[in-house]
Design a protein around this motif. Structure first.
Motif, mmCIF file in Angstrom:
data_model
loop_
_atom_site.group_PDB
_atom_site.id
_atom_site.type_symbol
_atom_site.label_atom_id
_atom_site.label_comp_id
_atom_site.label_asym_id
_atom_site.label_seq_id
_atom_site.Cartn_x
_atom_site.Cartn_y
_atom_site.Cartn_z
ATOM 1 N N THR A 1 -3.790 5.750 -0.848
ATOM 2 C CA THR A 1 -4.553 6.728 -0.076
ATOM 3 C C THR A 1 -3.778 8.033 -0.033
ATOM 4 O O THR A 1 -2.610 8.062 0.370
ATOM 5 C CB THR A 1 -4.795 6.235 1.357
ATOM 6 O OG1 THR A 1 -5.430 4.957 1.341
ATOM 7 C CG2 THR A 1 -5.643 7.229 2.139
ATOM 8 N N SER B 1 -7.708 -0.421 -4.275
ATOM 9 C CA SER B 1 -8.562 0.765 -4.351
ATOM 10 C C SER B 1 -7.733 2.040 -4.282
ATOM 11 O O SER B 1 -6.577 2.040 -3.868
ATOM 12 C CB SER B 1 -9.580 0.748 -3.209
ATOM 13 O OG SER B 1 -8.919 0.768 -1.950
ATOM 14 N N VAL B 2 -8.349 3.163 -4.690
ATOM 15 C CA VAL B 2 -7.708 4.479 -4.650
ATOM 16 C C VAL B 2 -8.632 5.439 -3.917
ATOM 17 O O VAL B 2 -9.816 5.532 -4.236
ATOM 18 C CB VAL B 2 -7.420 5.004 -6.069
ATOM 19 C CG1 VAL B 2 -6.890 6.432 -6.000
ATOM 20 C CG2 VAL B 2 -6.437 4.102 -6.791
ATOM 21 N N ASP B 3 -8.077 6.150 -2.940
ATOM 22 C CA ASP B 3 -8.859 7.112 -2.163
ATOM 23 C C ASP B 3 -8.060 8.415 -2.078
ATOM 24 O O ASP B 3 -7.032 8.479 -1.399
ATOM 25 C CB ASP B 3 -9.129 6.553 -0.761
ATOM 26 C CG ASP B 3 -9.943 7.521 0.105
ATOM 27 O OD1 ASP B 3 -10.426 8.543 -0.428
ATOM 28 O OD2 ASP B 3 -10.071 7.254 1.314
ATOM 29 N N VAL B 4 -8.526 9.443 -2.785
ATOM 30 C CA VAL B 4 -7.881 10.763 -2.763
ATOM 31 C C VAL B 4 -8.880 11.761 -2.203
ATOM 32 O O VAL B 4 -9.944 11.980 -2.789
ATOM 33 C CB VAL B 4 -7.419 11.192 -4.164
ATOM 34 C CG1 VAL B 4 -6.797 12.584 -4.097
ATOM 35 C CG2 VAL B 4 -6.433 10.185 -4.749
ATOM 36 N N SER B 5 -8.544 12.393 -1.063
ATOM 37 C CA SER B 5 -9.488 13.309 -0.418
ATOM 38 C C SER B 5 -8.940 14.734 -0.305
ATOM 39 O O SER B 5 -9.615 15.595 0.260
ATOM 40 C CB SER B 5 -9.859 12.784 0.979
ATOM 41 O OG SER B 5 -8.706 12.623 1.777
ATOM 42 N N THR C 1 -2.378 9.042 -9.446
ATOM 43 C CA THR C 1 -2.378 7.762 -8.725
ATOM 44 C C THR C 1 -2.473 6.606 -9.713
ATOM 45 O O THR C 1 -3.006 6.746 -10.816
ATOM 46 C CB THR C 1 -3.550 7.670 -7.737
ATOM 47 O OG1 THR C 1 -4.780 7.762 -8.464
ATOM 48 C CG2 THR C 1 -3.478 8.782 -6.698
ATOM 49 N N SER D 1 0.820 -1.200 0.000
ATOM 50 C CA SER D 1 0.000 0.000 0.000
ATOM 51 C C SER D 1 0.858 1.255 0.000
ATOM 52 O O SER D 1 2.015 1.248 0.435
ATOM 53 C CB SER D 1 -0.914 0.007 1.223
ATOM 54 O OG SER D 1 -0.140 0.036 2.417
ATOM 55 N N LYS E 1 -3.457 -0.733 -1.897
ATOM 56 C CA LYS E 1 -4.326 0.427 -1.826
ATOM 57 C C LYS E 1 -3.511 1.718 -1.870
ATOM 58 O O LYS E 1 -2.426 1.796 -1.318
ATOM 59 C CB LYS E 1 -5.152 0.392 -0.540
ATOM 60 C CG LYS E 1 -6.142 1.540 -0.411
ATOM 61 C CD LYS E 1 -6.951 1.428 0.886
ATOM 62 C CE LYS E 1 -7.935 2.593 1.003
ATOM 63 N NZ LYS E 1 -8.740 2.502 2.252
ATOM 64 N N THR F 1 0.428 5.269 1.302
ATOM 65 C CA THR F 1 -0.383 6.218 2.058
ATOM 66 C C THR F 1 0.384 7.524 2.206
ATOM 67 O O THR F 1 1.534 7.529 2.655
ATOM 68 C CB THR F 1 -0.721 5.664 3.457
ATOM 69 O OG1 THR F 1 -1.391 4.409 3.323
ATOM 70 C CG2 THR F 1 -1.604 6.638 4.215
ATOM 71 N N GLY G 1 -4.493 11.776 1.561
ATOM 72 C CA GLY G 1 -5.452 12.536 2.347
ATOM 73 C C GLY G 1 -4.780 13.657 3.119
ATOM 74 O O GLY G 1 -3.574 13.890 3.002
ATOM 75 N N THR H 1 -2.789 2.024 -9.447
ATOM 76 C CA THR H 1 -2.643 0.746 -8.772
ATOM 77 C C THR H 1 -3.062 -0.365 -9.714
ATOM 78 O O THR H 1 -4.047 -0.234 -10.444
ATOM 79 C CB THR H 1 -3.472 0.669 -7.472
ATOM 80 O OG1 THR H 1 -3.320 -0.630 -6.894
ATOM 81 C CG2 THR H 1 -4.932 0.961 -7.706
#
Length: 260
Positions: A255, A230-234, A224, A210, A253, A212, A257, A226
Motif C-alpha cells: 500500500t 494485492s497492490v494499492d497505490v493512490s 511495486t 505487508s 499486501k 505500507t 498512499g 508482490t
C-alpha cells in the motif's frame, strides 16, 4: 578501565536424577524481564569523533539523540535480570574503544534465563550505526544518519530527519519520520513507513509481510512488487519524478498512499 561487578541471580530448579528429585537453590526460572530490575546500572563513556557504533549481542536497545547530553559523552543505562540453575553465573559487560560501544551478555547452562535492556543517550550531531544480534531497537531524535541492523527483533524509529537504513532478519520495521532517504528491509515481518517530508528516496522490502508507505502530497515515481498479495497505490505518479519510491514483498499486501 574499571570493571564493574556482574549482576547475578540464581534459580531453584527441580531435576530428576535416577528417580530422585534434586533441588538447586534459588527461585524457579520463569521468564526473566529486564524491566523488573529496579536498580539499573549507569555509566558515562567518552566518545572521540562524530560517529558511534553500538555493538550488542543480545539486548533490547533504546537509542536517543539528547539535547542535554554534553558533547563527547555517551550516557548508558543498563537493566538486567538473569538466572542459571547449573553453570556459570550470568554476566553483562560494557566497554568503549574508539567509537565502538560493545555490550555483551553471557548466559548459558541448565535452565538459563536472562534479559537485558540498554538506553543509550547520544549527543546531537553524531552519526550512529547499530549492530544488534538479538533484540528490538527503538530510536528517536536523530538529525544525522542512522543505521540499525538486528538479527531478531522489531525496529521502531520516530522524530528523526536524517538518512535511515533499517534492517531486521525477523520482526517488523516501523518509522514515523521526516527523513528524505529511507531504506527499510525485514526478512519476516511488516514494514510501515509514515513520512512527514517529501522524500527523495524510499526503498522498502519485506520477504514475508505487508509493506505500507504513507507519503506527503506530491508526485512520485513508484515501483511495486508482490509475489502473493494485492497492490494499492493512490499517490500521483510520474516516471519523471525525482521522488523515487520502491515497495516490494514476496508475500503480502503493498500500500502506497497519502498521509492524513
Amino acid at each position: 578501565m574499571v570493571r564493574l561487578p556482574s549482576r547475578t541471580v540464581t534459580a531453584r530448579v527441580a531435576l530428576a536424577v535416577g528417580g530422585a528429585v534434586v533441588l538447586v537453590g534459588g527461585v524457579t526460572a520463569c521468564g526473566a524481564s529486564a524491566g523488573d530490575d529496579k536498580d539499573p546500572d549507569h555509566r558515562t563513556f567518552a566518545l572521540e569523533g562524530r560517529t558511534l557504533t553500538v555493538d550488542s549481542d543480545d539486548s533490547a536497545l533504546e537509542i536517543v539523540a539528547a539535547d542535554g547530553n554534553p558533547a563527547g559523552k555517551v550516557e548508558v543505562t543498563r537493566w538486567f535480570q538473569g538466572s542459571v540453575a547449573i553453570g556459570k553465573d550470568p554476566e553483562v559487560t560494557w566497554s568503549m574503544k574508539d567509537d565502538r560501544l560493545t555490550l555483551r551478555m553471557k548466559c548459558s547452562g541448565v535452565v538459563a534465563d536472562c534479559s537485558a535492556k540498554h538506553r543509550i543517550e547520544v549527543p546531537r550531531g553524531v552519526r550512529v550505526e547499530v549492530e544488534d544480534g538479538d533484540g528490538s531497537v527503538r530510536a528517536r531524535g536523530f538529525e544525522d544518519a542512522l543505521s540499525i541492523r538486528t538479527g531478531d527483533g522489531s525496529v521502531h524509529v520516530t522524530d528523526s530527519s536524517g538518512p535511515l537504513t533499517l534492517h531486521t532478519g525477523d520482526g517488523s520495521v516501523h518509522a514515523d519520520v521526516d527523513s528524505r532517504q529511507v531504506r527499510a528491509e525485514t526478512g519476516d515481518g511488516s514494514v510501515h513507513l509514515e513520512l512527514g517530508a517529501v522524500p527523495d528516496l524510499v526503498d522498502s522490502r519485506s520477504h514475508d509481510g505487508s509493506v505500507t508507505i504513507a507519503l506527503p502530497r506530491a508526485t512520485y515515481r513508484v515501483t511495486t512488487e508482490t509475489g502473493d498479495g494485492s497492490v494499492d497505490v493512490s499517490v500521483p505518479r510520474s516516471d519523471s519524478s525525482s521522488h523515487v519510491v520502491t515497495a516490494r514483498t514476496s508475500d503480502g499486501k503493498v500500500t502506497v498512499g497519502t498521509a492524513n
